[in-house]
Design a protein around this motif. Sequence first.
Motif, short mmCIF file in Angstrom:
data_model
loop_
_atom_site.label_atom_id
_atom_site.label_comp_id
_atom_site.label_asym_id
_atom_site.label_seq_id
_atom_site.Cartn_x
_atom_site.Cartn_y
_atom_site.Cartn_z
N PRO A 76 -7.46 6.54 -9.43
CA PRO A 76 -6.15 6.48 -8.80
C PRO A 76 -5.71 7.88 -8.36
O PRO A 76 -6.06 8.87 -9.02
N MET A 77 -4.98 7.94 -7.27
CA MET A 77 -4.38 9.23 -6.89
C MET A 77 -3.18 9.49 -7.79
O MET A 77 -2.30 8.64 -7.93
N ASN A 79 -0.32 12.34 -8.00
CA ASN A 79 0.26 13.54 -7.38
C ASN A 79 -0.71 14.22 -6.43
O ASN A 79 -0.97 15.42 -6.52
N PHE A 80 -1.27 13.38 -5.58
CA PHE A 80 -2.13 13.80 -4.46
C PHE A 80 -3.53 14.24 -4.87
O PHE A 80 -4.33 14.63 -4.03
N ALA A 121 -7.72 4.60 -5.37
CA ALA A 121 -6.52 3.78 -5.20
C ALA A 121 -5.33 4.68 -4.92
O ALA A 121 -5.12 5.69 -5.60
N GLY A 123 -1.11 4.62 -4.12
CA GLY A 123 0.09 3.78 -4.18
C GLY A 123 0.73 3.61 -2.82
O GLY A 123 1.28 2.57 -2.50
N ALA A 124 0.66 4.66 -2.00
CA ALA A 124 1.28 4.64 -0.67
C ALA A 124 0.19 4.42 0.40
O ALA A 124 -0.94 4.05 0.08
N TYR A 127 -3.33 7.90 3.96
CA TYR A 127 -4.13 9.01 3.42
C TYR A 127 -5.47 9.20 4.12
O TYR A 127 -6.27 10.04 3.72
N THR A 163 -1.02 0.22 -3.16
CA THR A 163 -1.06 -0.50 -4.43
C THR A 163 0.29 -0.53 -5.13
O THR A 163 0.51 -1.35 -6.01
C1 LIG Z 1 1.61 9.69 -12.45
C2 LIG Z 1 1.36 8.97 -11.16
C3 LIG Z 1 1.27 9.71 -9.99
C4 LIG Z 1 1.01 9.07 -8.77
N1 LIG Z 1 0.91 9.80 -7.63
C5 LIG Z 1 0.67 9.18 -6.45
C6 LIG Z 1 0.56 9.92 -5.26
O1 LIG Z 1 0.66 11.15 -5.23
N2 LIG Z 1 0.34 9.25 -4.11
C7 LIG Z 1 0.19 7.89 -4.07
O2 LIG Z 1 -0.03 7.33 -3.00
N3 LIG Z 1 0.26 7.16 -5.21
C8 LIG Z 1 0.50 7.77 -6.39
N4 LIG Z 1 0.57 7.04 -7.54
C9 LIG Z 1 0.28 5.59 -7.48
C10 LIG Z 1 -1.14 5.29 -7.93
O3 LIG Z 1 -2.10 6.06 -7.22
C11 LIG Z 1 -1.47 3.83 -7.71
O4 LIG Z 1 -0.51 3.05 -8.36
C12 LIG Z 1 -2.84 3.44 -8.19
O5 LIG Z 1 -3.13 2.14 -7.72
C13 LIG Z 1 -2.95 3.44 -9.71
O6 LIG Z 1 -4.24 3.06 -10.08
P1 LIG Z 1 -4.53 1.66 -10.79
O7 LIG Z 1 -4.09 0.62 -9.78
O8 LIG Z 1 -5.97 1.67 -11.05
O9 LIG Z 1 -3.67 1.67 -12.03
C14 LIG Z 1 0.83 7.66 -8.75
C15 LIG Z 1 0.91 6.93 -9.95
C16 LIG Z 1 1.18 7.56 -11.13
C17 LIG Z 1 1.24 6.75 -12.40
#
Ligand SMILES: Cc1cc2nc3c(=O)[nH]c(=O)nc-3n(C[C@H](O)[C@H](O)[C@H](O)COP(=O)(O)O)c2cc1C
Length: 191
Positions: A76-77, A79-80, A121, A123-124, A127, A163
Amino acid sequence: MLGDLVENTLVEQIPDSSIIHRDLADEPLPHLDATAIAGFFSSPDALHDTLKAAIAQSDELVEELLAADILILTVPMYNFAVPSALKAWIDHVVRIGRTFSYDGQSFAGLLQGKKAYVVCAYGATGYGVGEPFGAANFVEPYLRFVLTFLGITQTEFFSVEATSAPEDARAPFVEKARETILQALRGAQPA
Ligand SMILES: Cc1cc2nc3c(=O)[nH]c(=O)nc-3n(C[C@H](O)[C@H](O)[C@H](O)COP(=O)(O)O)c2cc1C
Protein backbone atom coordinates in the motif's frame (compact mmCIF):
# COMPACT_ATOMS: atom_id res chain seq x y z
CA MET A 1 -6.68 -9.63 -1.96
CA LEU A 2 -4.93 -8.83 -5.25
CA GLY A 3 -1.68 -10.19 -3.82
CA ASP A 4 -3.50 -13.44 -3.04
CA LEU A 5 -4.78 -13.49 -6.61
CA VAL A 6 -1.22 -13.22 -7.92
CA GLU A 7 -0.05 -15.96 -5.58
CA ASN A 8 -2.95 -18.33 -6.27
CA THR A 9 -2.70 -17.86 -10.03
CA LEU A 10 1.01 -18.64 -9.96
CA VAL A 11 0.47 -21.67 -7.72
CA GLU A 12 -2.13 -23.05 -10.14
CA GLN A 13 0.57 -23.02 -12.80
CA ILE A 14 3.45 -24.08 -10.59
CA PRO A 15 1.66 -26.47 -8.23
CA ASP A 16 4.75 -27.81 -6.49
CA SER A 17 5.71 -24.33 -5.26
CA SER A 18 6.73 -23.95 -1.68
CA ILE A 19 5.78 -20.57 -0.32
CA ILE A 20 7.06 -18.40 2.49
CA HIS A 21 4.71 -15.65 3.63
CA ARG A 22 5.98 -12.64 5.52
CA ASP A 23 3.36 -10.32 6.90
CA LEU A 24 5.50 -7.30 7.65
CA ALA A 25 2.59 -5.45 9.25
CA ASP A 26 1.65 -8.22 11.70
CA GLU A 27 5.24 -9.21 12.44
CA PRO A 28 7.29 -6.06 11.90
CA LEU A 29 11.04 -6.25 11.53
CA PRO A 30 13.27 -4.07 13.66
CA HIS A 31 14.79 -1.00 12.07
CA LEU A 32 18.49 -1.26 11.41
CA ASP A 33 20.69 -0.09 14.24
CA ALA A 34 24.38 0.81 14.38
CA THR A 35 25.43 -2.70 15.46
CA ALA A 36 23.63 -4.37 12.56
CA ILE A 37 25.15 -1.90 10.13
CA ALA A 38 28.61 -2.59 11.59
CA GLY A 39 27.91 -6.31 11.05
CA PHE A 40 26.89 -5.74 7.43
CA PHE A 41 30.22 -4.07 6.71
CA SER A 42 32.42 -6.49 8.66
CA SER A 43 34.28 -9.31 6.96
CA PRO A 44 32.99 -12.77 7.99
CA ASP A 45 36.09 -13.54 10.09
CA ALA A 46 35.66 -10.28 12.02
CA LEU A 47 32.11 -11.09 13.08
CA HIS A 48 32.12 -11.55 16.84
CA ASP A 49 29.06 -12.83 18.67
CA THR A 50 27.41 -9.41 19.16
CA LEU A 51 27.67 -8.57 15.46
CA LYS A 52 26.52 -12.05 14.47
CA ALA A 53 23.45 -11.70 16.67
CA ALA A 54 22.74 -8.24 15.26
CA ILE A 55 22.65 -9.51 11.67
CA ALA A 56 21.02 -12.91 12.30
CA GLN A 57 17.58 -11.65 11.26
CA SER A 58 18.99 -10.06 8.12
CA ASP A 59 20.91 -13.25 7.29
CA GLU A 60 17.69 -15.25 7.47
CA LEU A 61 15.87 -12.82 5.19
CA VAL A 62 18.75 -12.76 2.72
CA GLU A 63 18.90 -16.58 2.62
CA GLU A 64 15.16 -16.67 2.01
CA LEU A 65 15.47 -14.25 -0.87
CA LEU A 66 18.49 -16.00 -2.39
CA ALA A 67 16.58 -19.29 -2.36
CA ALA A 68 13.42 -17.84 -3.92
CA ASP A 69 12.56 -18.03 -7.62
CA ILE A 70 9.71 -15.56 -7.32
CA LEU A 71 9.10 -12.61 -5.04
CA ILE A 72 5.61 -11.19 -4.60
CA LEU A 73 5.30 -7.84 -2.85
CA THR A 74 1.95 -6.34 -1.92
CA VAL A 75 2.41 -2.71 -1.10
CA PRO A 76 0.00 0.00 0.00
CA MET A 77 1.08 3.59 -0.54
CA TYR A 78 1.65 5.31 2.80
CA ASN A 79 2.24 9.03 2.52
CA PHE A 80 3.36 8.72 -1.09
CA ALA A 81 5.99 6.05 -0.36
CA VAL A 82 6.27 2.43 0.77
CA PRO A 83 5.21 1.63 4.34
CA SER A 84 8.08 1.74 6.82
CA ALA A 85 7.43 -1.95 7.54
CA LEU A 86 8.45 -2.78 3.96
CA LYS A 87 11.33 -0.30 4.06
CA ALA A 88 12.65 -2.16 7.12
CA TRP A 89 12.61 -5.43 5.11
CA ILE A 90 14.41 -3.72 2.23
CA ASP A 91 17.06 -2.43 4.63
CA HIS A 92 17.63 -6.00 5.86
CA VAL A 93 17.98 -7.56 2.41
CA VAL A 94 19.99 -4.94 0.55
CA ARG A 95 23.33 -6.29 1.73
CA ILE A 96 26.75 -5.61 0.31
CA GLY A 97 28.46 -8.85 -0.65
CA ARG A 98 25.23 -10.82 -0.30
CA THR A 99 22.61 -9.30 -2.58
CA PHE A 100 24.72 -6.68 -4.37
CA SER A 101 28.41 -6.18 -4.92
CA TYR A 102 30.61 -3.12 -5.30
CA ASP A 103 34.11 -3.33 -6.76
CA GLY A 104 35.09 0.27 -6.03
CA GLN A 105 33.73 1.47 -9.33
CA SER A 106 30.41 -0.14 -10.06
CA PHE A 107 27.57 -1.98 -8.40
CA ALA A 108 26.16 -5.33 -9.49
CA GLY A 109 23.00 -7.04 -8.34
CA LEU A 110 23.54 -10.59 -7.10
CA LEU A 111 19.92 -11.76 -7.28
CA GLN A 112 19.97 -13.12 -10.79
CA GLY A 113 17.31 -15.18 -12.55
CA LYS A 114 14.43 -14.25 -10.28
CA LYS A 115 11.04 -12.73 -11.02
CA ALA A 116 9.18 -10.20 -8.95
CA TYR A 117 5.49 -9.38 -9.00
CA VAL A 118 4.53 -6.20 -7.19
CA VAL A 119 0.98 -5.16 -6.39
CA CYS A 120 0.64 -1.53 -5.34
CA ALA A 121 -2.52 -0.14 -3.75
CA TYR A 122 -3.35 3.55 -3.73
CA GLY A 123 -6.21 5.08 -1.78
CA ALA A 124 -6.60 7.93 -4.27
CA THR A 125 -6.25 8.11 -8.07
CA GLY A 126 -3.92 9.75 -10.57
CA TYR A 127 -0.58 8.16 -9.64
CA GLY A 128 0.27 6.91 -13.14
CA VAL A 129 3.12 8.43 -15.17
CA GLY A 130 2.02 11.83 -16.48
CA GLU A 131 -1.09 11.90 -14.30
CA PRO A 132 -1.73 14.67 -11.72
CA PHE A 133 -0.11 12.81 -8.82
CA GLY A 134 2.42 10.88 -10.91
CA ALA A 135 5.31 12.90 -9.48
CA ALA A 136 4.16 11.97 -5.96
CA ASN A 137 4.44 8.24 -6.62
CA PHE A 138 7.51 7.16 -4.67
CA VAL A 139 6.26 3.58 -4.47
CA GLU A 140 6.58 2.06 -7.91
CA PRO A 141 9.67 3.92 -9.19
CA TYR A 142 11.47 3.23 -5.90
CA LEU A 143 10.66 -0.48 -5.86
CA ARG A 144 11.53 -0.83 -9.54
CA PHE A 145 14.93 0.75 -8.85
CA VAL A 146 15.68 -1.28 -5.73
CA LEU A 147 14.74 -4.57 -7.37
CA THR A 148 16.84 -3.75 -10.44
CA PHE A 149 19.72 -2.72 -8.20
CA LEU A 150 19.61 -6.18 -6.64
CA GLY A 151 19.58 -7.81 -10.07
CA ILE A 152 15.86 -8.61 -10.28
CA THR A 153 15.08 -7.25 -13.71
CA GLN A 154 12.12 -9.46 -14.57
CA THR A 155 9.43 -7.52 -12.79
CA GLU A 156 5.71 -7.00 -13.29
CA PHE A 157 3.94 -4.20 -11.50
CA PHE A 158 0.20 -4.17 -10.97
CA SER A 159 -1.71 -1.39 -9.33
CA VAL A 160 -5.12 -0.64 -7.95
CA GLU A 161 -6.23 2.89 -7.27
CA ALA A 162 -9.20 4.44 -5.45
CA THR A 163 -9.13 1.84 -2.67
CA SER A 164 -10.25 4.52 -0.18
CA ALA A 165 -13.27 5.43 -2.34
CA PRO A 166 -16.77 4.15 -1.55
CA GLU A 167 -17.50 0.61 -2.75
CA ASP A 168 -19.34 1.60 -5.94
CA ALA A 169 -16.49 3.89 -7.08
CA ARG A 170 -13.81 1.43 -6.02
CA ALA A 171 -15.27 -1.70 -7.57
CA PRO A 172 -14.37 -0.93 -11.23
CA PHE A 173 -10.76 -0.22 -10.24
CA VAL A 174 -10.49 -3.51 -8.37
CA GLU A 175 -12.12 -5.42 -11.22
CA LYS A 176 -9.75 -3.86 -13.75
CA ALA A 177 -6.76 -4.80 -11.59
CA ARG A 178 -8.06 -8.39 -11.25
CA GLU A 179 -8.45 -8.70 -15.02
CA THR A 180 -5.00 -7.22 -15.67
CA ILE A 181 -3.39 -9.66 -13.23
CA LEU A 182 -5.18 -12.70 -14.64
CA GLN A 183 -4.34 -11.73 -18.19
CA ALA A 184 -0.67 -11.10 -17.40
CA LEU A 185 -0.15 -14.25 -15.37
CA ARG A 186 -1.78 -16.73 -17.67
CA GLY A 187 1.08 -18.93 -18.79
CA ALA A 188 3.56 -17.49 -16.26
CA GLN A 189 6.52 -19.76 -15.59
CA PRO A 190 9.10 -19.74 -12.85
CA ALA A 191 12.27 -17.78 -13.53
C1 LIG B 1 -1.03 5.73 7.06
C2 LIG B 1 -1.67 5.72 5.71
C3 LIG B 1 -1.16 6.57 4.73
C4 LIG B 1 -1.71 6.57 3.45
N1 LIG B 1 -1.19 7.39 2.49
C5 LIG B 1 -1.74 7.40 1.25
C6 LIG B 1 -1.21 8.24 0.24
O1 LIG B 1 -0.25 8.98 0.43
N2 LIG B 1 -1.80 8.22 -0.97
C7 LIG B 1 -2.86 7.40 -1.26
O2 LIG B 1 -3.34 7.41 -2.38
N3 LIG B 1 -3.36 6.56 -0.32
C8 LIG B 1 -2.82 6.55 0.92
N4 LIG B 1 -3.32 5.70 1.87
C9 LIG B 1 -4.38 4.75 1.49
C10 LIG B 1 -3.80 3.36 1.23
O3 LIG B 1 -2.74 3.39 0.30
C11 LIG B 1 -4.87 2.43 0.69
O4 LIG B 1 -5.95 2.43 1.58
C12 LIG B 1 -4.40 1.02 0.46
O5 LIG B 1 -5.39 0.33 -0.26
C13 LIG B 1 -4.14 0.29 1.77
O6 LIG B 1 -3.71 -1.01 1.49
P1 LIG B 1 -4.63 -2.28 1.79
O7 LIG B 1 -5.86 -2.08 0.94
O8 LIG B 1 -3.82 -3.43 1.40
O9 LIG B 1 -4.92 -2.20 3.27
C14 LIG B 1 -2.79 5.69 3.15
C15 LIG B 1 -3.28 4.84 4.15
C16 LIG B 1 -2.74 4.86 5.41
C17 LIG B 1 -3.28 3.91 6.45
